[in-house]
Design a protein around this motif. Structure first.
Motif, PDB file in Angstrom:
ATOM      1  N   THR A  74      94.731  29.207 -13.806  1.00 32.64           N
ATOM      2  CA  THR A  74      95.506  28.739 -14.949  1.00 32.64           C
ATOM      3  C   THR A  74      95.796  26.884 -14.760  1.00 32.64           C
ATOM      4  O   THR A  74      95.421  26.080 -15.960  1.00 32.64           O
ATOM      5  CB  THR A  74      96.998  29.252 -14.916  1.00 32.64           C
ATOM      6  N   LEU A  75      95.774  26.677 -13.406  1.00 32.54           N
ATOM      7  CA  LEU A  75      95.748  25.088 -13.069  1.00 32.54           C
ATOM      8  C   LEU A  75      94.721  24.554 -13.481  1.00 32.54           C
ATOM      9  O   LEU A  75      94.481  23.512 -14.265  1.00 32.54           O
ATOM     10  CB  LEU A  75      96.346  24.663 -11.850  1.00 32.54           C
ATOM     11  N   ARG A  76      93.330  25.028 -13.108  1.00 31.55           N
ATOM     12  CA  ARG A  76      91.928  24.396 -13.332  1.00 31.55           C
ATOM     13  C   ARG A  76      91.804  24.543 -15.003  1.00 31.55           C
ATOM     14  O   ARG A  76      91.349  23.348 -15.264  1.00 31.55           O
ATOM     15  CB  ARG A  76      91.058  25.323 -12.548  1.00 31.55           C
ATOM     16  N   SER A  77      92.176  25.487 -15.300  1.00 34.59           N
ATOM     17  CA  SER A  77      91.635  25.610 -17.016  1.00 34.59           C
ATOM     18  C   SER A  77      92.690  24.804 -17.820  1.00 34.59           C
ATOM     19  O   SER A  77      92.283  24.510 -18.854  1.00 34.59           O
ATOM     20  CB  SER A  77      91.710  27.033 -17.461  1.00 34.59           C
ATOM     21  N   ASN A  78      93.551  24.120 -17.345  1.00 38.26           N
ATOM     22  CA  ASN A  78      94.562  23.198 -18.246  1.00 38.26           C
ATOM     23  C   ASN A  78      94.693  22.059 -17.250  1.00 38.26           C
ATOM     24  O   ASN A  78      95.726  21.055 -17.606  1.00 38.26           O
ATOM     25  CB  ASN A  78      95.867  23.928 -18.177  1.00 38.26           C
ATOM     26  N   ALA A  87     104.243  14.982 -12.337  1.00 40.04           N
ATOM     27  CA  ALA A  87     104.576  16.371 -11.768  1.00 40.04           C
ATOM     28  C   ALA A  87     103.386  16.835 -11.551  1.00 40.04           C
ATOM     29  O   ALA A  87     103.017  17.661 -10.471  1.00 40.04           O
ATOM     30  CB  ALA A  87     105.490  17.029 -12.089  1.00 40.04           C
ATOM     31  N   GLY A  88     102.732  17.023 -12.814  1.00 40.65           N
ATOM     32  CA  GLY A  88     101.386  18.119 -12.875  1.00 40.65           C
ATOM     33  C   GLY A  88     100.342  17.524 -12.174  1.00 40.65           C
ATOM     34  O   GLY A  88      99.544  18.034 -11.749  1.00 40.65           O
ATOM     35  N   CYS A  89     100.303  16.235 -11.947  1.00 38.98           N
ATOM     36  CA  CYS A  89      99.285  15.591 -10.965  1.00 38.98           C
ATOM     37  C   CYS A  89      99.277  15.802  -9.558  1.00 38.98           C
ATOM     38  O   CYS A  89      98.244  15.997  -8.927  1.00 38.98           O
ATOM     39  CB  CYS A  89      99.284  13.763 -10.886  1.00 38.98           C
ATOM     40  N   PHE A  90     100.542  16.168  -9.146  1.00 34.78           N
ATOM     41  CA  PHE A  90     100.729  16.485  -7.761  1.00 34.78           C
ATOM     42  C   PHE A  90     100.733  17.857  -7.427  1.00 34.78           C
ATOM     43  O   PHE A  90     100.014  18.175  -6.464  1.00 34.78           O
ATOM     44  CB  PHE A  90     102.356  16.305  -7.407  1.00 34.78           C
ATOM     45  N   VAL A  91     100.710  18.590  -8.640  1.00 37.05           N
ATOM     46  CA  VAL A  91     100.385  20.139  -8.803  1.00 37.05           C
ATOM     47  C   VAL A  91      98.812  20.244  -8.565  1.00 37.05           C
ATOM     48  O   VAL A  91      98.332  21.082  -7.765  1.00 37.05           O
ATOM     49  CB  VAL A  91     100.972  20.915  -9.748  1.00 37.05           C
ATOM     50  N   LEU A  92      98.255  19.357  -9.340  1.00 39.03           N
ATOM     51  CA  LEU A  92      96.968  19.468  -9.509  1.00 39.03           C
ATOM     52  C   LEU A  92      96.222  19.088  -8.159  1.00 39.03           C
ATOM     53  O   LEU A  92      95.173  19.721  -7.625  1.00 39.03           O
ATOM     54  CB  LEU A  92      96.230  18.823 -10.556  1.00 39.03           C
ATOM     55  N   GLY A  93      96.817  18.072  -7.408  1.00 40.03           N
ATOM     56  CA  GLY A  93      96.147  17.646  -6.027  1.00 40.03           C
ATOM     57  C   GLY A  93      96.360  18.890  -5.138  1.00 40.03           C
ATOM     58  O   GLY A  93      95.541  19.024  -4.269  1.00 40.03           O
ATOM     59  N   ALA A  94      97.649  19.464  -5.096  1.00 38.38           N
ATOM     60  CA  ALA A  94      97.755  20.466  -4.287  1.00 38.38           C
ATOM     61  C   ALA A  94      96.627  21.631  -4.596  1.00 38.38           C
ATOM     62  O   ALA A  94      96.054  22.395  -3.586  1.00 38.38           O
ATOM     63  CB  ALA A  94      99.107  21.167  -4.312  1.00 38.38           C
ATOM     64  N   ALA A  95      96.609  22.102  -5.789  1.00 40.56           N
ATOM     65  CA  ALA A  95      95.467  23.147  -6.027  1.00 40.56           C
ATOM     66  C   ALA A  95      93.956  22.788  -5.826  1.00 40.56           C
ATOM     67  O   ALA A  95      93.686  23.560  -5.391  1.00 40.56           O
ATOM     68  CB  ALA A  95      95.475  23.146  -7.659  1.00 40.56           C
ATOM     69  N   PHE A  96      93.847  21.431  -5.763  1.00 37.32           N
ATOM     70  CA  PHE A  96      92.653  20.903  -5.419  1.00 37.32           C
ATOM     71  C   PHE A  96      92.391  20.997  -3.799  1.00 37.32           C
ATOM     72  O   PHE A  96      91.557  21.600  -3.449  1.00 37.32           O
ATOM     73  CB  PHE A  96      92.346  19.370  -5.783  1.00 37.32           C
ATOM     74  N   ASP A  97      93.453  20.639  -3.101  1.00 35.10           N
ATOM     75  CA  ASP A  97      93.357  20.641  -1.765  1.00 35.10           C
ATOM     76  C   ASP A  97      93.448  22.172  -1.321  1.00 35.10           C
ATOM     77  O   ASP A  97      92.706  22.472  -0.066  1.00 35.10           O
ATOM     78  CB  ASP A  97      94.636  20.035  -0.975  1.00 35.10           C
ATOM     79  N   ALA A  98      93.890  23.292  -1.761  1.00 36.22           N
ATOM     80  CA  ALA A  98      93.951  24.596  -1.687  1.00 36.22           C
ATOM     81  C   ALA A  98      92.660  25.539  -2.026  1.00 36.22           C
ATOM     82  O   ALA A  98      92.440  26.786  -1.601  1.00 36.22           O
ATOM     83  CB  ALA A  98      95.029  25.415  -2.168  1.00 36.22           C
ATOM     84  N   GLU A 105      85.013  21.494  -7.545  1.00 34.69           N
ATOM     85  CA  GLU A 105      83.874  21.065  -8.406  1.00 34.69           C
ATOM     86  C   GLU A 105      84.228  21.726 -10.020  1.00 34.69           C
ATOM     87  O   GLU A 105      84.116  20.599 -10.833  1.00 34.69           O
ATOM     88  CB  GLU A 105      82.533  21.589  -8.105  1.00 34.69           C
ATOM     89  N   SER A 106      84.804  22.779 -10.134  1.00 34.54           N
ATOM     90  CA  SER A 106      85.130  23.103 -11.438  1.00 34.54           C
ATOM     91  C   SER A 106      86.181  22.282 -11.970  1.00 34.54           C
ATOM     92  O   SER A 106      86.420  22.075 -13.020  1.00 34.54           O
ATOM     93  CB  SER A 106      85.479  24.693 -11.365  1.00 34.54           C
ATOM     94  N   LEU A 107      87.378  22.124 -11.166  1.00 36.56           N
ATOM     95  CA  LEU A 107      88.375  21.097 -11.410  1.00 36.56           C
ATOM     96  C   LEU A 107      87.822  19.842 -11.758  1.00 36.56           C
ATOM     97  O   LEU A 107      88.437  19.257 -12.850  1.00 36.56           O
ATOM     98  CB  LEU A 107      89.587  21.118 -10.448  1.00 36.56           C
ATOM     99  N   LEU A 108      86.964  19.244 -11.091  1.00 40.14           N
ATOM    100  CA  LEU A 108      86.680  17.977 -11.387  1.00 40.14           C
ATOM    101  C   LEU A 108      85.710  17.897 -12.604  1.00 40.14           C
ATOM    102  O   LEU A 108      85.839  16.795 -13.133  1.00 40.14           O
ATOM    103  CB  LEU A 108      85.693  17.451 -10.058  1.00 40.14           C
TER     104      LEU A 108
END
Length: 124
Positions: A74-78, A87-98, A105-108
């Motif tokens: 859900t985070l990647r697709s949005n 706040a969303g930037c921090f969540v995306l950073g955590a999603a990227f790291d995990a 690559e999909s997120l980027l």
């Protein structure tokens, strides 16, 4: 709809619970990761609820990565929507790291598709 209501104490307790190994935090992690997309995205942009999602994305232990997959998808697709929020930037950073490399690559790629539009935003 009244919107997302998040209490400081409750969010801190859930955040602390999600730092425990997966075996102890399984029920909480599954509850957070099974949220429907709309409230999940609202939570990702909320100052307190986003911290809970960050903790969920860092929950240690075998089985945690598989449990997090619906949340991460859900985070990647949005990603382009979330990156506009502090706040969303921090969540995306955590999603990227995990995420594994292919998911990173999909997120980027999702963010690159919106790069021109994002360049003019505060967090882009």
């Amino acid at each position: 709809a009244a919107g997302l209501v998040v209490g400081n104490l409750g969010s801190r307790i859930l955040e602390a619970l999600l730092t425990l190994p997966y075996a102890e935090s399984r029920a909480a992690l599954h509850s957070v990761c099974s949220l429907p997309p709309s409230p999940l995205l609202e939570a990702a942009r909320h100052p307190l609820a986003s911290r809970v999602l960050e903790a969920a994305l860092r929950t240690p232990g075998e089985g945690a990565a598989q449990a997090r997959e619906p949340l991460q998808e859900t985070l990647r697709s949005n990603a382009a929507k979330l990156v506009r929020s502090r706040a969303g930037c921090f969540v995306l950073g955590a999603a990227f790291d995990a995420s594994p490399t292919a998911a990173q690559e999909s997120l980027l790629a999702a963010l690159a598709a919106s790069e021109a539009e994002l360049r003019g935003t505060t967090h882009g």
